[in-house]
Scaffold this motif. Structure first.
Motif, PDB file in Angstrom:
ATOM      1  N   TYR A   1     -50.717  85.880 -29.128  1.00 18.09           N
ATOM      2  CA  TYR A   1     -52.042  85.332 -29.396  1.00 18.09           C
ATOM      3  C   TYR A   1     -52.118  83.777 -29.663  1.00 18.09           C
ATOM      4  O   TYR A   1     -53.026  82.963 -29.581  1.00 18.09           O
ATOM      5  N   GLU A   2     -51.066  83.500 -30.676  1.00 13.62           N
ATOM      6  CA  GLU A   2     -50.855  82.115 -31.105  1.00 13.62           C
ATOM      7  C   GLU A   2     -50.864  81.036 -30.017  1.00 13.62           C
ATOM      8  O   GLU A   2     -51.113  80.067 -30.048  1.00 13.62           O
TER       9      GLU A   2
ATOM     10  N   ALA B   1     -59.570  77.811 -26.735  1.00 14.55           N
ATOM     11  CA  ALA B   1     -60.371  76.929 -27.252  1.00 14.55           C
ATOM     12  C   ALA B   1     -60.697  75.716 -26.671  1.00 14.55           C
ATOM     13  O   ALA B   1     -61.740  75.074 -26.838  1.00 14.55           O
TER      14      ALA B   1
ATOM     15  N   GLN C   1     -63.374  78.356 -24.069  1.00 16.98           N
ATOM     16  CA  GLN C   1     -64.503  78.447 -25.132  1.00 16.98           C
ATOM     17  C   GLN C   1     -65.725  77.696 -24.994  1.00 16.98           C
ATOM     18  O   GLN C   1     -66.923  78.138 -25.276  1.00 16.98           O
TER      19      GLN C   1
ATOM     20  N   LEU D   1     -54.438  80.864 -27.987  1.00 21.84           N
ATOM     21  CA  LEU D   1     -55.766  80.574 -28.639  1.00 21.84           C
ATOM     22  C   LEU D   1     -55.864  79.049 -28.332  1.00 21.84           C
ATOM     23  O   LEU D   1     -57.219  78.544 -28.216  1.00 21.84           O
TER      24      LEU D   1
ATOM     25  N   LEU E   1     -62.289  86.565 -30.036  1.00 20.89           N
ATOM     26  CA  LEU E   1     -61.065  85.613 -29.773  1.00 20.89           C
ATOM     27  C   LEU E   1     -60.700  84.623 -30.358  1.00 20.89           C
ATOM     28  O   LEU E   1     -59.613  83.945 -30.693  1.00 20.89           O
ATOM     29  N   VAL E   2     -61.694  83.978 -31.075  1.00 18.03           N
ATOM     30  CA  VAL E   2     -61.593  82.956 -31.918  1.00 18.03           C
ATOM     31  C   VAL E   2     -61.909  83.062 -33.151  1.00 18.03           C
ATOM     32  O   VAL E   2     -63.025  83.719 -33.660  1.00 18.03           O
TER      33      VAL E   2
END
Length: 228
Positions: free
Chosen positions: A120-121, A128, A132, A124, A85-86
């Motif tokens: 997705y943009e 993060a 994450q 993220l 995902l990153v």
């Protein structure tokens, strides 16, 4: 090989999802069967896909220079491979089929769009900034399991330097004033053991100490972690 929404509905973890969502997921999965002990992905390999275990069992494990530690045993219906995902991430663990396993893979962007209903943009930055870090802490703990005490202390000093370090002409200064007792509680040892190893690291110039402040030589500590 393809699957349809009916197959996915039979998976316990997915049975409550709407039919249109399952249909979209099924259409975007690339499915293959792995033989027992066959590698799904290797430790350190670039993470490109999120995976869904459709049938069978897989294991994830962490390999150090001395041993292999099984991290998890997954049953059908579980997603894994979330490191993808990153962007530009690599798998911290390896994954093997424990027995014959049918696994679907999907690109991380499509996974987010289908399962979370957002671009997705948009996903993220929030991921993060939050989840994450939990993932990084989990991986850090697993890495420590496979190490002896000397290397666990070195690993934790590197971790503290990453999170609380500031540049110093002599290395990286850990700005957190951490006691030997606190460090002992982190690595699961006695204060006396930690003190002995810190004294050893000081003598060998892996670290420098100014009161409770520690300055680490990252290059030398990495060698401690890598060498049995």
């Amino acid at each position: 090989m393809n699957v349809d929404a009916k197959v996915l509905t039979q998976l316990k973890n997915l049975s409550s999802l709407p039919a249109d969502q399952l249909d979209s997921l099924a259409r975007n999965l690339s499915v293959r069967t792995f033989k027992a002990n066959e590698s799904v992905f290797a430790q350190g390999e670039k993470a490109k896909f999120v995976y869904l275990l459709i049938a069978g069992v897989v294991t994830t494990s962490y390999s150090s220079c001395e041993q292999q530690t099984i991290v998890s045993i997954l049953s059908s219906g579980h997603f894994f491979g979330f490191d993808s995902l990153v962007p530009e991430s690599r798998h911290p663990f390896r994954c093997n089929a424990f027995e014959s396993a049918t696994i679907g893979s999907i690109k991380p962007g499509r996974f987010v769009e289908i399962m979370l209903g957002t671009a997705y943009e948009n996903f993220l930055p929030g991921f993060a900034a939050t989840l994450q870090w939990d993932r990084a802490s989990y991986v850090h703990c697993i890495r420590g399991i496979a190490l002896d005490l000397r290397r666990r202390i070195a690993l934790e000093l590197m971790n503290l330097a990453d999170h609380f370090g500031s540049a110093d002409a002599r290395g990286t200064m850990i700005s957190l004033a951490i006691s030997h007792q606190t460090l002992a509680e982190i690595v699961g040892a006695s204060r006396q053991q930690v003190t002995e190893y810190l004294n050893e690291f000081d003598r060998e110039e892996f670290i420098l100490r100014e009161g409770r402040r520690i300055i680490v030589n990252s290059k030398r500590l990495r060698k401690v972690i890598a060498k049995p």
